[in-house]
Motif scaffolding. Structure first.
Motif, PDB file in Angstrom:
ATOM      1  N   SER A 315      52.446  28.400  47.946  1.00  0.00           N
ATOM      2  CA  SER A 315      51.891  28.226  46.614  1.00  0.00           C
ATOM      3  C   SER A 315      51.012  29.384  46.154  1.00  0.00           C
ATOM      4  O   SER A 315      50.597  29.420  44.992  1.00  0.00           O
ATOM      5  CB  SER A 315      51.076  26.927  46.540  1.00  0.00           C
ATOM      6  OG  SER A 315      49.979  26.972  47.451  1.00  0.00           O
ATOM      7  N   VAL A 316      50.715  30.335  47.045  1.00  0.00           N
ATOM      8  CA  VAL A 316      49.829  31.455  46.690  1.00  0.00           C
ATOM      9  C   VAL A 316      50.378  32.757  47.271  1.00  0.00           C
ATOM     10  O   VAL A 316      50.618  32.852  48.480  1.00  0.00           O
ATOM     11  CB  VAL A 316      48.388  31.241  47.213  1.00  0.00           C
ATOM     12  CG1 VAL A 316      47.501  32.415  46.815  1.00  0.00           C
ATOM     13  CG2 VAL A 316      47.807  29.936  46.678  1.00  0.00           C
ATOM     14  N   SER A 317      50.563  33.748  46.406  1.00  0.00           N
ATOM     15  CA  SER A 317      50.961  35.081  46.883  1.00  0.00           C
ATOM     16  C   SER A 317      49.867  36.119  46.628  1.00  0.00           C
ATOM     17  O   SER A 317      49.865  37.174  47.246  1.00  0.00           O
ATOM     18  CB  SER A 317      52.253  35.528  46.207  1.00  0.00           C
ATOM     19  OG  SER A 317      52.042  35.780  44.820  1.00  0.00           O
ATOM     20  N   TRP A 318      48.961  35.822  45.698  1.00  0.00           N
ATOM     21  CA  TRP A 318      47.873  36.749  45.360  1.00  0.00           C
ATOM     22  C   TRP A 318      46.690  35.949  44.835  1.00  0.00           C
ATOM     23  O   TRP A 318      46.871  34.951  44.111  1.00  0.00           O
ATOM     24  CB  TRP A 318      48.309  37.752  44.306  1.00  0.00           C
ATOM     25  CG  TRP A 318      47.166  38.504  43.635  1.00  0.00           C
ATOM     26  CD1 TRP A 318      46.524  38.168  42.474  1.00  0.00           C
ATOM     27  CD2 TRP A 318      46.522  39.691  44.105  1.00  0.00           C
ATOM     28  NE1 TRP A 318      45.522  39.074  42.189  1.00  0.00           N
ATOM     29  CE2 TRP A 318      45.502  40.025  43.177  1.00  0.00           C
ATOM     30  CE3 TRP A 318      46.715  40.513  45.215  1.00  0.00           C
ATOM     31  CZ2 TRP A 318      44.692  41.140  43.322  1.00  0.00           C
ATOM     32  CZ3 TRP A 318      45.893  41.624  45.365  1.00  0.00           C
ATOM     33  CH2 TRP A 318      44.902  41.933  44.427  1.00  0.00           C
ATOM     34  N   MET A 319      45.484  36.386  45.180  1.00  0.00           N
ATOM     35  CA  MET A 319      44.278  35.850  44.555  1.00  0.00           C
ATOM     36  C   MET A 319      43.319  37.008  44.305  1.00  0.00           C
ATOM     37  O   MET A 319      43.062  37.832  45.181  1.00  0.00           O
ATOM     38  CB  MET A 319      43.630  34.763  45.418  1.00  0.00           C
ATOM     39  CG  MET A 319      43.388  35.104  46.867  1.00  0.00           C
ATOM     40  SD  MET A 319      42.846  33.666  47.839  1.00  0.00           S
ATOM     41  CE  MET A 319      41.280  33.272  47.047  1.00  0.00           C
ATOM     42  N   GLY A 320      42.860  37.106  43.061  1.00  0.00           N
ATOM     43  CA  GLY A 320      42.022  38.227  42.660  1.00  0.00           C
ATOM     44  C   GLY A 320      40.768  37.764  41.952  1.00  0.00           C
ATOM     45  O   GLY A 320      40.802  36.856  41.107  1.00  0.00           O
ATOM     46  N   ASN A 321      39.649  38.384  42.287  1.00  0.00           N
ATOM     47  CA  ASN A 321      38.342  38.056  41.717  1.00  0.00           C
ATOM     48  C   ASN A 321      38.105  38.910  40.475  1.00  0.00           C
ATOM     49  O   ASN A 321      37.695  40.069  40.576  1.00  0.00           O
ATOM     50  CB  ASN A 321      37.255  38.296  42.765  1.00  0.00           C
ATOM     51  CG  ASN A 321      35.892  37.807  42.314  1.00  0.00           C
ATOM     52  OD1 ASN A 321      35.633  37.661  41.118  1.00  0.00           O
ATOM     53  ND2 ASN A 321      35.013  37.551  43.271  1.00  0.00           N
ATOM     54  N   ASN A 322      38.358  38.340  39.294  1.00  0.00           N
ATOM     55  CA  ASN A 322      38.176  39.076  38.048  1.00  0.00           C
ATOM     56  C   ASN A 322      36.720  39.427  37.782  1.00  0.00           C
ATOM     57  O   ASN A 322      36.421  40.480  37.222  1.00  0.00           O
ATOM     58  CB  ASN A 322      38.699  38.246  36.871  1.00  0.00           C
ATOM     59  CG  ASN A 322      40.186  37.998  36.937  1.00  0.00           C
ATOM     60  OD1 ASN A 322      40.989  38.847  36.587  1.00  0.00           O
ATOM     61  ND2 ASN A 322      40.559  36.812  37.394  1.00  0.00           N
ATOM     62  N   THR A 323      35.822  38.536  38.161  1.00  0.00           N
ATOM     63  CA  THR A 323      34.395  38.771  37.916  1.00  0.00           C
ATOM     64  C   THR A 323      33.911  39.991  38.663  1.00  0.00           C
ATOM     65  O   THR A 323      33.178  40.834  38.122  1.00  0.00           O
ATOM     66  CB  THR A 323      33.580  37.533  38.315  1.00  0.00           C
ATOM     67  OG1 THR A 323      34.097  36.384  37.643  1.00  0.00           O
ATOM     68  CG2 THR A 323      32.111  37.711  37.943  1.00  0.00           C
ATOM     69  N   GLN A 324      34.305  40.110  39.908  1.00  0.00           N
ATOM     70  CA  GLN A 324      33.910  41.282  40.691  1.00  0.00           C
ATOM     71  C   GLN A 324      34.592  42.543  40.169  1.00  0.00           C
ATOM     72  O   GLN A 324      33.979  43.601  40.079  1.00  0.00           O
ATOM     73  CB  GLN A 324      34.257  41.066  42.161  1.00  0.00           C
ATOM     74  CG  GLN A 324      33.840  42.214  43.074  1.00  0.00           C
ATOM     75  CD  GLN A 324      34.166  41.927  44.529  1.00  0.00           C
ATOM     76  OE1 GLN A 324      34.325  40.770  44.920  1.00  0.00           O
ATOM     77  NE2 GLN A 324      34.265  42.975  45.329  1.00  0.00           N
ATOM     78  N   LYS A 325      35.854  42.430  39.814  1.00  0.00           N
ATOM     79  CA  LYS A 325      36.619  43.597  39.372  1.00  0.00           C
ATOM     80  C   LYS A 325      36.169  44.108  38.011  1.00  0.00           C
ATOM     81  O   LYS A 325      35.959  45.321  37.824  1.00  0.00           O
ATOM     82  CB  LYS A 325      38.113  43.242  39.320  1.00  0.00           C
ATOM     83  CG  LYS A 325      39.001  44.375  38.824  1.00  0.00           C
ATOM     84  CD  LYS A 325      40.468  43.993  38.829  1.00  0.00           C
ATOM     85  CE  LYS A 325      40.810  43.009  37.743  1.00  0.00           C
ATOM     86  NZ  LYS A 325      42.268  42.789  37.613  1.00  0.00           N
ATOM     87  N   LEU A 326      36.005  43.213  37.047  1.00  0.00           N
ATOM     88  CA  LEU A 326      35.755  43.620  35.667  1.00  0.00           C
ATOM     89  C   LEU A 326      34.278  43.689  35.311  1.00  0.00           C
ATOM     90  O   LEU A 326      33.870  44.511  34.484  1.00  0.00           O
ATOM     91  CB  LEU A 326      36.466  42.661  34.704  1.00  0.00           C
ATOM     92  CG  LEU A 326      37.987  42.583  34.849  1.00  0.00           C
ATOM     93  CD1 LEU A 326      38.553  41.511  33.926  1.00  0.00           C
ATOM     94  CD2 LEU A 326      38.626  43.932  34.554  1.00  0.00           C
ATOM     95  N   LEU A 327      33.467  42.819  35.909  1.00  0.00           N
ATOM     96  CA  LEU A 327      32.050  42.749  35.541  1.00  0.00           C
ATOM     97  C   LEU A 327      31.135  43.269  36.638  1.00  0.00           C
ATOM     98  O   LEU A 327      29.912  43.246  36.480  1.00  0.00           O
ATOM     99  CB  LEU A 327      31.671  41.304  35.207  1.00  0.00           C
ATOM    100  CG  LEU A 327      32.493  40.654  34.077  1.00  0.00           C
ATOM    101  CD1 LEU A 327      32.045  39.213  33.862  1.00  0.00           C
ATOM    102  CD2 LEU A 327      32.349  41.448  32.781  1.00  0.00           C
ATOM    103  N   ASN A 328      31.731  43.714  37.770  1.00  0.00           N
ATOM    104  CA  ASN A 328      30.949  44.212  38.907  1.00  0.00           C
ATOM    105  C   ASN A 328      29.883  43.224  39.337  1.00  0.00           C
ATOM    106  O   ASN A 328      28.759  43.582  39.675  1.00  0.00           O
ATOM    107  CB  ASN A 328      30.289  45.564  38.567  1.00  0.00           C
ATOM    108  CG  ASN A 328      31.309  46.658  38.377  1.00  0.00           C
ATOM    109  OD1 ASN A 328      32.252  46.777  39.155  1.00  0.00           O
ATOM    110  ND2 ASN A 328      31.134  47.464  37.326  1.00  0.00           N
ATOM    111  N   SER A 329      30.237  41.944  39.279  1.00  0.00           N
ATOM    112  CA  SER A 329      29.277  40.897  39.607  1.00  0.00           C
ATOM    113  C   SER A 329      29.814  40.056  40.747  1.00  0.00           C
ATOM    114  O   SER A 329      30.991  39.695  40.770  1.00  0.00           O
ATOM    115  CB  SER A 329      29.015  40.002  38.383  1.00  0.00           C
ATOM    116  OG  SER A 329      28.209  38.895  38.747  1.00  0.00           O
ATOM    117  N   GLN A 330      28.942  39.724  41.704  1.00  0.00           N
ATOM    118  CA  GLN A 330      29.332  38.875  42.825  1.00  0.00           C
ATOM    119  C   GLN A 330      28.543  37.573  42.860  1.00  0.00           C
ATOM    120  O   GLN A 330      28.928  36.632  43.542  1.00  0.00           O
ATOM    121  CB  GLN A 330      29.138  39.617  44.151  1.00  0.00           C
ATOM    122  CG  GLN A 330      29.989  40.869  44.277  1.00  0.00           C
ATOM    123  CD  GLN A 330      29.728  41.604  45.575  1.00  0.00           C
ATOM    124  OE1 GLN A 330      29.116  41.070  46.482  1.00  0.00           O
ATOM    125  NE2 GLN A 330      30.204  42.841  45.675  1.00  0.00           N
TER     126      GLN A 330
END
Length: 547
Positions: A315-330
């Motif tokens: 059910s999952v081939s990729w998972m990406g953290n948009n907040t970290q990538k786009l907003l540099n926020s963790q």
């Protein structure tokens, strides 16, 4: 003589028409004018002269019956001279279409880009902004560079502030939480505020030039080109009966199935045949925002990963953290993740009620059971309309959406090595099935089908039919990456410009890709990323092009 011939064809084609040929399902296709329908067999007897003549067709093409050419898919062959100031229609405003237009401008050729985008262009460069703190890249996640020509282009985008290098960690995540990071090389690039902003920036560049510097590129959107008609040596485009202009050449910058739909009855059989060879996958996208950071595997705690290719979970081939990538926020604000399924999961969980949705919509427009054979043709026109496309796109059955969401969230738990049911409930979710319209040969209708990514390719930069003055560009011709899309668009632009400047007098020299075989594509379920550690088997065609 010419006047009489022109008058004859004007009578036959004075209104825009759409011809549907259901091959196995009906012996007599129907020619539908904007306001009336009649049998083309009787039209041939009435309008076609009894004795053949050598009068030149008003199509500016070889002398063939207009009706016979269309529903037998005989080749359009333009013979009229190319205009002194030719104009190219580009149908599709994704990366390929936009770069095709920009490259044509560099070559001094005018073009008009038609795109269906209501909120923006970009094709699979899709970004959804719920609010300024909740942004999701819900299609292309990032891209890599392996081709010198594309590298120069990306350097220019970087200088202009369109894109930047992504410094986050990505890698492979095995079921149970075993994370292995990739090397930092090659560089990965993202658009500064979401992938769609790259398309927006390119569009803004075009529109600024058009308004202030007499750009050679015009952009029309939202526009749903529904018919292509060769007439008087030009291609005439229409949107559900509304004339959208005439052009010396056409470029289809859609994915394969959309291209096949447009070209299926326009007199370009070789191009249409190639389109039918293209195979596409189905992939679900889950957009999920969590109030707190996800509990990451022990190997990823020190340096939280920005994205991971997931292995061993259907059910999952990729998972990406948009907040970290786009907003540099963790830590602050919602934590927005994009999760993609595998292609096999998408195939198993297609939307089951597509046909019922279509029937419900059609029933609101007309009583199907009393229309007889006309049902097929009205249904085709209704099914491919903008309203139906948007309805099906935005109305995944609730039961299907909930089932897919639950399975994909469970897959995230498994990938992270969490206990079953321990993942906190997201504060926002949305599921989307990447699909396209494809004719269902059993039900005589159009249904939603998966069109996330191609699974095979002819490994050529573009397709061009010089007799019909029509070309195709798109990532699938070279692979399934942003780089492949860009190179394809640029290649077709150069090829088309060369053909137009030749005057069309040597068509044999410009035929490209009309007979190439297709090969299976290697890479991830969500695309190819040339140079990544796990992606070394990518076809070298992209690297060689432009070197």
């Amino acid at each position: 003589m010419n006047t009489a011939c022109n008058h004859h064809h004007h009578h036959l084609l004075s209104s825009s028409f759409i011809l549907h040929f259901p091959s196995k399902f009906s012996k007599h296709p129907t020619l539908t004018f904007l306001t009336k329908t009649y049998n083309p067999i009787s039209a041939e007897k009435k309008d076609v002269p009894k004795k053949p003549t050598r009068r030149k067709s008003s199509y500016g093409s070889s002398r063939k019956s207009v009706l016979r050419k269309t529903f037998k898919q005989e080749q359009v062959t333009f013979t009229a001279p190319i205009s002194e100031d030719p104009v190219v229609a580009i149908i599709g405003g994704g990366m390929s279409g936009l770069l095709c237009a920009l490259q044509l401008e560099k070559r001094g050729v005018r073009s008009t880009v038609f795109d269906t985008g209501i909120h923006g262009l970009g094709g699979r460069m899709g970004t959804r902004m719920i609010d300024p703190s909740m942004i999701f890249d819900h299609a292309a996640q990032f891209f890599t560079v392996s081709n010198p020509l594309f590298s120069e282009l990306v350097d220019d985008w970087s200088r202009k502030g369109y894109v930047r290098e992504s410094v986050g960690v990505i890698g492979e995540l095995e079921a149970g939480g075993d994370f292995v990071p990739f090397p930092s090389s090659p560089p990965r690039y993202i658009a500064v505020n979401g992938m769609r902003t790259l398309a927006d920036s390119l569009l803004s560049q075009l529109e600024t030039l058009f308004v202030f510097q007499s750009s050679l590129v015009n952009v029309v959107r939202p526009c749903w080109i529904s018919a292509l008609e060769p007439y008087n040596g030009m291609w005439h485009l229409s949107e559900n009966g509304k004339h959208r202009g005439q052009f010396d050449a056409i470029v289809i910058a859609h994915n394969g199935k959309c291209a096949n739909r447009l070209l299926s009855s326009s007199g370009l059989p070789l191009v249409a045949k190639q389109m039918k060879r293209l195979e596409l996958s189905s992939i679900w996208a889950l957009l999920a925002a969590f109030e707190d950071p996800l509990p990451l595997p022990a190997k990823a705690v020190a340096v939280p990963f920005e994205g991971a290719f997931v292995k061993g979970i259907d059910s999952v081939s990729w998972m990406g953290n948009n907040t970290q990538k786009l907003l540099n926020s963790q830590n602050g604000g919602p934590h927005c993740w994009t999760v993609f399924s595998t292609a096999s999961f998408g195939k198993k969980h297609k939307v089951p009620q597509e046909m019922n949705l279509m029937k419900e919509l059609m029933a609101k427009e007309f009583e199907i059971k009393n229309l007889g054979a006309l049902r097929y043709f009205l249904g085709m026109e209704f099914a491919r309309s903008k309203q139906v496309f948007l309805y099906l796109k935005e109305n995944i059955p609730t039961a299907t959406a909930e089932k897919v969401k639950a399975l994909m969230l469970a897959g995230v738990e498994n990938a992270l090595g969490l206990l079953n049911g321990s993942l906190k409930k997201p504060i926002y979710t949305r599921v989307q099935l990447w699909y396209d319209f494809q004719q269902d040969k059993v039900h005589l209708s159009l249904v939603c089908r998966g069109a996330a990514l191609p699974t095979n390719t002819p490994s050529i930069p573009c397709i061009f039919d010089p007799l019909g003055r029509a070309g195709i560009c798109g990532d699938w011709l070279l692979g399934s990456s942003l780089e492949a899309a860009a190179l394809s668009g640029i290649s077709l632009a150069d090829h088309t410009a060369d053909y137009l400047k030749s005057g069309g007098s040597r068509p044999d020299e410009f035929a490209v890709g009309l007979h190439n075989d297709f090969q299976p594509l290697q890479g991830h379920d969500i695309g190819q990323f040339p140079g990544l550690e796990s992606n070394k088997d990518i076809c070298e065609a992209q690297v060689q092009l432009g070197a």
